[in-house]
Scaffold this motif. Structure first.
Motif, PDB file in Angstrom:
ATOM      1  N   THR A   1       0.842  -1.208   0.000  1.00  0.00           N
ATOM      2  CA  THR A   1       0.000   0.000   0.000  1.00  0.00           C
ATOM      3  C   THR A   1       0.870   1.248   0.000  1.00  0.00           C
ATOM      4  O   THR A   1       0.625   2.206  -0.749  1.00  0.00           O
ATOM      5  N   VAL A   2       1.906   1.233   0.820  1.00  0.00           N
ATOM      6  CA  VAL A   2       2.775   2.406   0.916  1.00  0.00           C
ATOM      7  C   VAL A   2       3.568   2.605  -0.384  1.00  0.00           C
ATOM      8  O   VAL A   2       3.738   3.746  -0.846  1.00  0.00           O
ATOM      9  N   THR A   3       3.999   1.507  -1.009  1.00  0.00           N
ATOM     10  CA  THR A   3       4.709   1.626  -2.293  1.00  0.00           C
ATOM     11  C   THR A   3       3.797   2.296  -3.328  1.00  0.00           C
ATOM     12  O   THR A   3       4.214   3.206  -4.061  1.00  0.00           O
ATOM     13  N   GLU A   4       2.541   1.852  -3.331  1.00  0.00           N
ATOM     14  CA  GLU A   4       1.546   2.409  -4.265  1.00  0.00           C
ATOM     15  C   GLU A   4       1.357   3.922  -4.023  1.00  0.00           C
ATOM     16  O   GLU A   4       1.421   4.728  -4.946  1.00  0.00           O
ATOM     17  N   PHE A   5       1.175   4.302  -2.762  1.00  0.00           N
ATOM     18  CA  PHE A   5       0.948   5.722  -2.448  1.00  0.00           C
ATOM     19  C   PHE A   5       2.212   6.560  -2.652  1.00  0.00           C
ATOM     20  O   PHE A   5       2.122   7.727  -3.044  1.00  0.00           O
ATOM     21  N   ALA A   6       3.381   5.957  -2.371  1.00  0.00           N
ATOM     22  CA  ALA A   6       4.634   6.713  -2.523  1.00  0.00           C
ATOM     23  C   ALA A   6       4.839   7.104  -3.988  1.00  0.00           C
ATOM     24  O   ALA A   6       5.298   8.203  -4.290  1.00  0.00           O
ATOM     25  N   LYS A   7       4.444   6.190  -4.896  1.00  0.00           N
ATOM     26  CA  LYS A   7       4.571   6.486  -6.337  1.00  0.00           C
ATOM     27  C   LYS A   7       3.680   7.671  -6.704  1.00  0.00           C
ATOM     28  O   LYS A   7       4.027   8.520  -7.498  1.00  0.00           O
TER      29      LYS A   7
END
Ligand SMILES: NC(=O)C1=CN([C@@H]2O[C@H](COP(=O)(O)OP(=O)(O)OC[C@H]3O[C@@H](n4cnc5c(N)ncnc54)[C@H](O)[C@@H]3O)[C@@H](O)[C@H]2O)C=CC1
Ligand SMILES: CCCCC/C=C\C=C\C(=O)C/C=C\C/C=C\CCCC(=O)O
Length: 265
Positions: free
Chosen positions: A45-51
Protein backbone atom coordinates in the motif's frame (compact mmCIF):
# COMPACT_ATOMS: atom_id res chain seq x y z
CA UNK A 1 -8.13 21.77 11.14
CA UNK A 2 -6.48 22.41 7.82
CA UNK A 3 -5.02 19.10 6.66
CA UNK A 4 -2.19 20.32 4.42
CA UNK A 5 1.22 19.43 5.94
CA UNK A 6 -0.34 17.86 9.05
CA UNK A 7 0.78 14.40 10.18
CA UNK A 8 -1.61 11.46 10.55
CA UNK A 9 -1.27 8.05 12.21
CA UNK A 10 -3.83 5.51 10.96
CA UNK A 11 -4.19 1.95 12.30
CA UNK A 12 -5.50 -0.92 10.18
CA UNK A 13 -4.47 1.14 7.16
CA UNK A 14 -2.97 -1.60 4.99
CA UNK A 15 -6.32 -2.10 3.25
CA UNK A 16 -10.03 -1.28 3.32
CA UNK A 17 -11.35 1.80 5.11
CA UNK A 18 -7.96 2.70 6.61
CA UNK A 19 -6.34 2.64 3.17
CA UNK A 20 -9.07 4.90 1.74
CA UNK A 21 -8.64 7.30 4.69
CA UNK A 22 -4.87 7.37 4.01
CA UNK A 23 -5.50 8.15 0.34
CA UNK A 24 -7.92 10.96 1.22
CA UNK A 25 -5.45 12.50 3.70
CA UNK A 26 -2.59 12.28 1.18
CA UNK A 27 -4.78 13.96 -1.44
CA UNK A 28 -5.28 16.82 1.03
CA UNK A 29 -1.49 17.19 1.48
CA UNK A 30 -0.97 15.33 4.77
CA UNK A 31 1.94 13.06 5.77
CA UNK A 32 0.68 9.62 6.81
CA UNK A 33 1.98 6.67 8.85
CA UNK A 34 0.21 3.54 7.60
CA UNK A 35 0.11 1.24 10.66
CA UNK A 36 -0.92 -2.41 10.55
CA UNK A 37 -0.05 -5.94 11.68
CA UNK A 38 -0.10 -7.07 8.04
CA UNK A 39 3.35 -5.92 6.90
CA UNK A 40 3.18 -7.38 3.37
CA UNK A 41 -0.07 -5.62 2.45
CA UNK A 42 0.97 -2.48 4.34
CA UNK A 43 4.29 -2.22 2.48
CA UNK A 44 2.50 -2.73 -0.87
CA UNK A 45 0.00 0.00 0.00
CA UNK A 46 2.77 2.41 0.92
CA UNK A 47 4.71 1.63 -2.29
CA UNK A 48 1.55 2.41 -4.26
CA UNK A 49 0.95 5.72 -2.45
CA UNK A 50 4.63 6.71 -2.52
CA UNK A 51 4.57 6.49 -6.34
CA UNK A 52 1.50 8.70 -6.46
CA UNK A 53 2.23 11.25 -3.70
CA UNK A 54 6.01 11.04 -3.13
CA UNK A 55 8.03 8.75 -0.88
CA UNK A 56 8.61 11.48 1.70
CA UNK A 57 4.84 11.62 2.39
CA UNK A 58 4.00 8.12 3.59
CA UNK A 59 5.59 5.34 5.66
CA UNK A 60 4.59 1.87 6.76
CA UNK A 61 4.95 0.97 10.43
CA UNK A 62 4.27 -2.45 11.86
CA UNK A 63 1.88 -1.84 14.73
CA UNK A 64 -0.25 -4.25 16.74
CA UNK A 65 -3.04 -2.34 18.51
CA UNK A 66 -3.34 -5.06 21.16
CA UNK A 67 0.11 -4.00 22.45
CA UNK A 68 0.76 -0.67 24.15
CA UNK A 69 4.50 -0.72 23.40
CA UNK A 70 3.85 -1.38 19.73
CA UNK A 71 1.47 1.60 19.43
CA UNK A 72 3.71 3.90 21.45
CA UNK A 73 6.84 3.09 19.47
CA UNK A 74 4.97 3.51 16.14
CA UNK A 75 3.71 6.92 17.32
CA UNK A 76 7.24 7.88 18.37
CA UNK A 77 8.62 6.78 14.99
CA UNK A 78 5.93 8.84 13.25
CA UNK A 79 6.91 12.01 15.13
CA UNK A 80 10.62 11.27 14.64
CA UNK A 81 10.09 10.89 10.90
CA UNK A 82 7.66 13.75 10.24
CA UNK A 83 8.39 16.08 13.16
CA UNK A 84 4.89 16.25 14.63
CA UNK A 85 1.59 14.40 15.07
CA UNK A 86 -1.86 15.93 14.54
CA UNK A 87 -4.39 13.29 13.47
CA UNK A 88 -4.96 9.79 14.83
CA UNK A 89 -7.32 7.29 13.20
CA UNK A 90 -8.02 4.32 15.47
CA UNK A 91 -9.45 2.16 12.72
CA UNK A 92 -8.10 -1.41 13.12
CA UNK A 93 -10.91 -3.89 13.76
CA UNK A 94 -12.07 -7.46 13.21
CA UNK A 95 -15.27 -9.50 13.44
CA UNK A 96 -14.67 -12.68 15.43
CA UNK A 97 -17.26 -14.00 17.87
CA UNK A 98 -15.44 -17.32 18.28
CA UNK A 99 -12.36 -15.48 19.59
CA UNK A 100 -14.41 -12.88 21.45
CA UNK A 101 -11.57 -11.82 23.74
CA UNK A 102 -9.41 -10.97 20.71
CA UNK A 103 -12.32 -9.03 19.19
CA UNK A 104 -12.61 -6.93 22.38
CA UNK A 105 -8.84 -6.49 22.59
CA UNK A 106 -8.51 -5.18 19.04
CA UNK A 107 -11.78 -3.29 18.50
CA UNK A 108 -12.22 -1.63 21.88
CA UNK A 109 -8.80 -2.14 23.48
CA UNK A 110 -7.06 -0.82 20.35
CA UNK A 111 -9.17 2.34 20.37
CA UNK A 112 -8.69 2.94 24.11
CA UNK A 113 -4.92 2.40 23.88
CA UNK A 114 -4.59 4.44 20.68
CA UNK A 115 -6.49 7.33 22.26
CA UNK A 116 -4.68 7.44 25.62
CA UNK A 117 -1.23 6.98 24.06
CA UNK A 118 -2.06 9.37 21.22
CA UNK A 119 -3.13 12.05 23.69
CA UNK A 120 0.39 12.05 25.14
CA UNK A 121 1.67 13.12 21.71
CA UNK A 122 -1.16 15.49 20.75
CA UNK A 123 -2.07 17.30 23.98
CA UNK A 124 -1.25 21.01 23.82
CA UNK A 125 -0.58 21.00 27.57
CA UNK A 126 2.05 18.25 27.08
CA UNK A 127 4.03 19.90 24.30
CA UNK A 128 1.86 18.79 21.34
CA UNK A 129 -0.12 20.99 18.95
CA UNK A 130 -3.60 19.77 19.89
CA UNK A 131 -5.31 17.72 17.22
CA UNK A 132 -8.04 15.27 16.38
CA UNK A 133 -8.65 11.58 17.06
CA UNK A 134 -11.18 9.69 14.97
CA UNK A 135 -12.32 6.26 16.10
CA UNK A 136 -13.94 3.70 13.78
CA UNK A 137 -17.14 2.42 15.35
CA UNK A 138 -20.01 0.89 13.34
CA UNK A 139 -23.78 0.98 12.93
CA UNK A 140 -23.53 -2.25 14.94
CA UNK A 141 -22.63 -0.09 17.96
CA UNK A 142 -25.92 1.78 17.70
CA UNK A 143 -28.18 -1.26 17.40
CA UNK A 144 -28.86 -4.57 19.08
CA UNK A 145 -27.12 -7.10 16.82
CA UNK A 146 -27.82 -10.53 18.33
CA UNK A 147 -25.86 -12.23 15.53
CA UNK A 148 -22.53 -10.67 16.64
CA UNK A 149 -23.02 -9.46 20.23
CA UNK A 150 -19.32 -9.08 21.04
CA UNK A 151 -18.62 -7.05 17.91
CA UNK A 152 -21.67 -4.86 18.62
CA UNK A 153 -20.54 -4.34 22.23
CA UNK A 154 -17.03 -3.31 21.18
CA UNK A 155 -18.46 -0.73 18.82
CA UNK A 156 -20.95 0.55 21.44
CA UNK A 157 -17.89 0.86 23.72
CA UNK A 158 -16.05 2.90 21.09
CA UNK A 159 -19.04 5.23 20.85
CA UNK A 160 -19.26 5.70 24.65
CA UNK A 161 -15.52 6.25 24.95
CA UNK A 162 -15.55 8.81 22.13
CA UNK A 163 -18.54 10.72 23.50
CA UNK A 164 -16.98 10.81 26.94
CA UNK A 165 -13.72 12.25 25.60
CA UNK A 166 -15.71 14.72 23.53
CA UNK A 167 -17.34 15.92 26.75
CA UNK A 168 -13.94 16.38 28.46
CA UNK A 169 -13.92 19.33 30.83
CA UNK A 170 -10.21 19.83 30.15
CA UNK A 171 -10.59 20.46 26.42
CA UNK A 172 -9.19 24.00 26.71
CA UNK A 173 -5.99 22.53 28.13
CA UNK A 174 -5.49 19.53 25.81
CA UNK A 175 -7.25 20.85 22.65
CA UNK A 176 -7.75 17.39 21.20
CA UNK A 177 -11.14 16.67 19.61
CA UNK A 178 -12.34 13.04 19.64
CA UNK A 179 -15.03 11.86 17.22
CA UNK A 180 -16.23 8.59 15.72
CA UNK A 181 -17.82 7.17 12.59
CA UNK A 182 -20.49 4.45 12.42
CA UNK A 183 -20.51 3.00 8.92
CA UNK A 184 -23.00 0.38 7.79
CA UNK A 185 -21.78 -2.52 5.62
CA UNK A 186 -18.81 -1.29 3.59
CA UNK A 187 -17.13 -2.88 0.59
CA UNK A 188 -13.88 -4.19 2.12
CA UNK A 189 -12.13 -7.51 2.69
CA UNK A 190 -14.15 -7.88 5.91
CA UNK A 191 -17.45 -8.16 4.01
CA UNK A 192 -16.27 -10.16 0.99
CA UNK A 193 -17.67 -13.62 0.24
CA UNK A 194 -14.13 -15.07 0.08
CA UNK A 195 -13.45 -13.85 3.65
CA UNK A 196 -16.69 -15.41 4.84
CA UNK A 197 -15.70 -18.68 3.08
CA UNK A 198 -12.28 -18.61 4.72
CA UNK A 199 -13.84 -18.07 8.16
CA UNK A 200 -16.37 -20.83 7.54
CA UNK A 201 -13.58 -23.23 6.57
CA UNK A 202 -11.63 -22.40 9.74
CA UNK A 203 -14.74 -22.81 11.91
CA UNK A 204 -14.58 -19.12 12.84
CA UNK A 205 -17.86 -18.03 11.26
CA UNK A 206 -20.46 -17.38 13.92
CA UNK A 207 -23.61 -16.16 12.20
CA UNK A 208 -24.94 -17.39 8.86
CA UNK A 209 -27.91 -15.08 9.48
CA UNK A 210 -25.68 -11.99 9.44
CA UNK A 211 -23.93 -13.24 6.31
CA UNK A 212 -27.33 -13.60 4.62
CA UNK A 213 -28.32 -10.02 5.57
CA UNK A 214 -24.91 -8.75 4.50
CA UNK A 215 -25.07 -10.41 1.10
CA UNK A 216 -28.38 -8.65 0.38
CA UNK A 217 -27.23 -5.24 1.63
CA UNK A 218 -25.98 -2.40 -0.50
CA UNK A 219 -22.45 -1.64 0.64
CA UNK A 220 -20.85 1.73 1.17
CA UNK A 221 -17.68 2.54 -0.73
CA UNK A 222 -14.56 3.01 1.38
CA UNK A 223 -14.27 6.51 -0.13
CA UNK A 224 -17.65 7.47 1.33
CA UNK A 225 -16.36 6.58 4.81
CA UNK A 226 -13.09 8.42 4.15
CA UNK A 227 -15.06 11.55 3.18
CA UNK A 228 -16.69 11.57 6.63
CA UNK A 229 -13.26 11.13 8.24
CA UNK A 230 -11.98 14.20 6.35
CA UNK A 231 -15.09 16.16 7.32
CA UNK A 232 -14.47 15.38 11.01
CA UNK A 233 -10.82 16.42 10.77
CA UNK A 234 -11.64 19.71 9.04
CA UNK A 235 -14.66 20.75 11.10
CA UNK A 236 -13.31 22.24 14.34
CA UNK A 237 -16.83 22.40 15.82
CA UNK A 238 -17.08 18.60 15.96
CA UNK A 239 -16.07 17.07 19.29
CA UNK A 240 -17.63 13.89 20.68
CA UNK A 241 -19.61 13.59 17.45
CA UNK A 242 -21.00 10.21 16.37
CA UNK A 243 -21.53 10.14 12.60
CA UNK A 244 -23.82 7.46 11.15
CA UNK A 245 -23.44 6.51 7.52
CA UNK A 246 -25.41 3.90 5.64
CA UNK A 247 -25.51 3.26 1.95
CA UNK A 248 -27.51 5.72 -0.15
CA UNK A 249 -28.29 8.04 2.76
CA UNK A 250 -26.54 11.28 3.68
CA UNK A 251 -24.28 11.16 6.72
CA UNK A 252 -26.12 12.00 9.94
CA UNK A 253 -24.84 13.09 13.33
CA UNK A 254 -26.51 10.87 15.94
CA UNK A 255 -28.14 12.79 18.81
CA UNK A 256 -28.47 11.03 22.16
CA UNK A 257 -31.05 11.76 24.85
CA UNK A 258 -29.66 13.27 28.03
CA UNK A 259 -31.12 10.98 30.70
CA UNK A 260 -30.62 13.56 33.43
CA UNK A 261 -32.73 16.24 31.80
CA UNK A 262 -34.50 14.08 29.22
CA UNK A 263 -33.70 16.69 26.62
CA UNK A 264 -31.98 15.86 23.33
CA UNK A 265 -28.51 17.39 23.00
N1 LIG B 1 -16.41 -3.27 6.40
C1 LIG B 1 -17.50 -2.93 7.06
O1 LIG B 1 -18.64 -3.25 6.65
C2 LIG B 1 -17.41 -2.11 8.29
C3 LIG B 1 -16.21 -1.94 8.98
N2 LIG B 1 -16.19 -1.18 10.12
C4 LIG B 1 -14.96 -1.00 10.87
O2 LIG B 1 -14.00 -0.34 10.07
C5 LIG B 1 -12.69 -0.69 10.49
C6 LIG B 1 -11.87 -1.11 9.28
O3 LIG B 1 -12.46 -2.28 8.74
P1 LIG B 1 -12.33 -2.74 7.21
O4 LIG B 1 -11.48 -1.80 6.46
O5 LIG B 1 -13.67 -3.06 6.76
O6 LIG B 1 -11.60 -4.13 7.46
P2 LIG B 1 -10.36 -4.83 6.75
O7 LIG B 1 -10.37 -6.20 7.29
O8 LIG B 1 -10.34 -4.60 5.30
O9 LIG B 1 -9.11 -4.01 7.38
C7 LIG B 1 -8.79 -4.08 8.74
C8 LIG B 1 -7.29 -3.88 8.90
O10 LIG B 1 -7.00 -3.94 10.29
C9 LIG B 1 -5.78 -4.66 10.44
N3 LIG B 1 -5.67 -5.21 11.78
C10 LIG B 1 -6.29 -6.29 12.32
N4 LIG B 1 -5.85 -6.53 13.55
C11 LIG B 1 -4.95 -5.58 13.84
C12 LIG B 1 -4.13 -5.29 14.96
N5 LIG B 1 -4.15 -6.04 16.06
N6 LIG B 1 -3.33 -4.20 14.92
C13 LIG B 1 -3.25 -3.42 13.80
N7 LIG B 1 -3.98 -3.67 12.69
C14 LIG B 1 -4.81 -4.73 12.72
C15 LIG B 1 -5.85 -5.75 9.37
O11 LIG B 1 -4.57 -6.31 9.08
C16 LIG B 1 -6.45 -4.98 8.21
O12 LIG B 1 -5.46 -4.38 7.40
C17 LIG B 1 -12.87 -1.78 11.54
O13 LIG B 1 -12.77 -1.21 12.83
C18 LIG B 1 -14.28 -2.29 11.29
O14 LIG B 1 -14.85 -2.84 12.46
C19 LIG B 1 -17.28 -0.53 10.59
C20 LIG B 1 -18.48 -0.67 9.94
C21 LIG B 1 -18.63 -1.44 8.75
C1 LIG C 1 -28.64 -6.45 10.88
C2 LIG C 1 -27.26 -6.12 11.37
C3 LIG C 1 -26.83 -4.77 10.96
C4 LIG C 1 -25.50 -4.43 11.61
C5 LIG C 1 -25.10 -3.01 11.38
C6 LIG C 1 -24.73 -2.68 9.97
C7 LIG C 1 -23.51 -2.86 9.46
C8 LIG C 1 -22.32 -3.10 10.21
C9 LIG C 1 -21.28 -3.76 9.66
C10 LIG C 1 -20.05 -3.99 10.39
O1 LIG C 1 -19.64 -3.21 11.23
C11 LIG C 1 -19.27 -5.23 10.18
C12 LIG C 1 -19.29 -5.74 8.85
C13 LIG C 1 -19.47 -7.00 8.51
C14 LIG C 1 -19.59 -8.18 9.32
C15 LIG C 1 -18.61 -9.18 8.80
C16 LIG C 1 -18.74 -10.48 8.80
C17 LIG C 1 -19.97 -11.21 9.18
C18 LIG C 1 -19.67 -12.55 9.74
C19 LIG C 1 -19.60 -12.49 11.21
C20 LIG C 1 -19.43 -13.88 11.81
O2 LIG C 1 -20.41 -14.61 11.92
O3 LIG C 1 -18.30 -14.22 12.16
Amino acid sequence: MQIKDKVAFITGAAQGIGKAVTDALLQKGAYVAVCDVDSDTGEQTVTEFAKQYGDDRVIFLHCDVTKKDSIKSAMQRTTDKFGRLDIIGNNAGITNEKQYDLCVDINLGGVVRGTWLGLDFLRKDKGGNGGVIINMASMAGLMAVPMVPTYAATKAGVIGFTRSWGASMDYDQHQVRVNCICPGFTDTQMTKEETVEEKRAKGLLHSEALVAIMSESLKLSTNAVADVFIQLVEDDTKNGAVMALVSEQPVQEVKFPDIFTNVEK
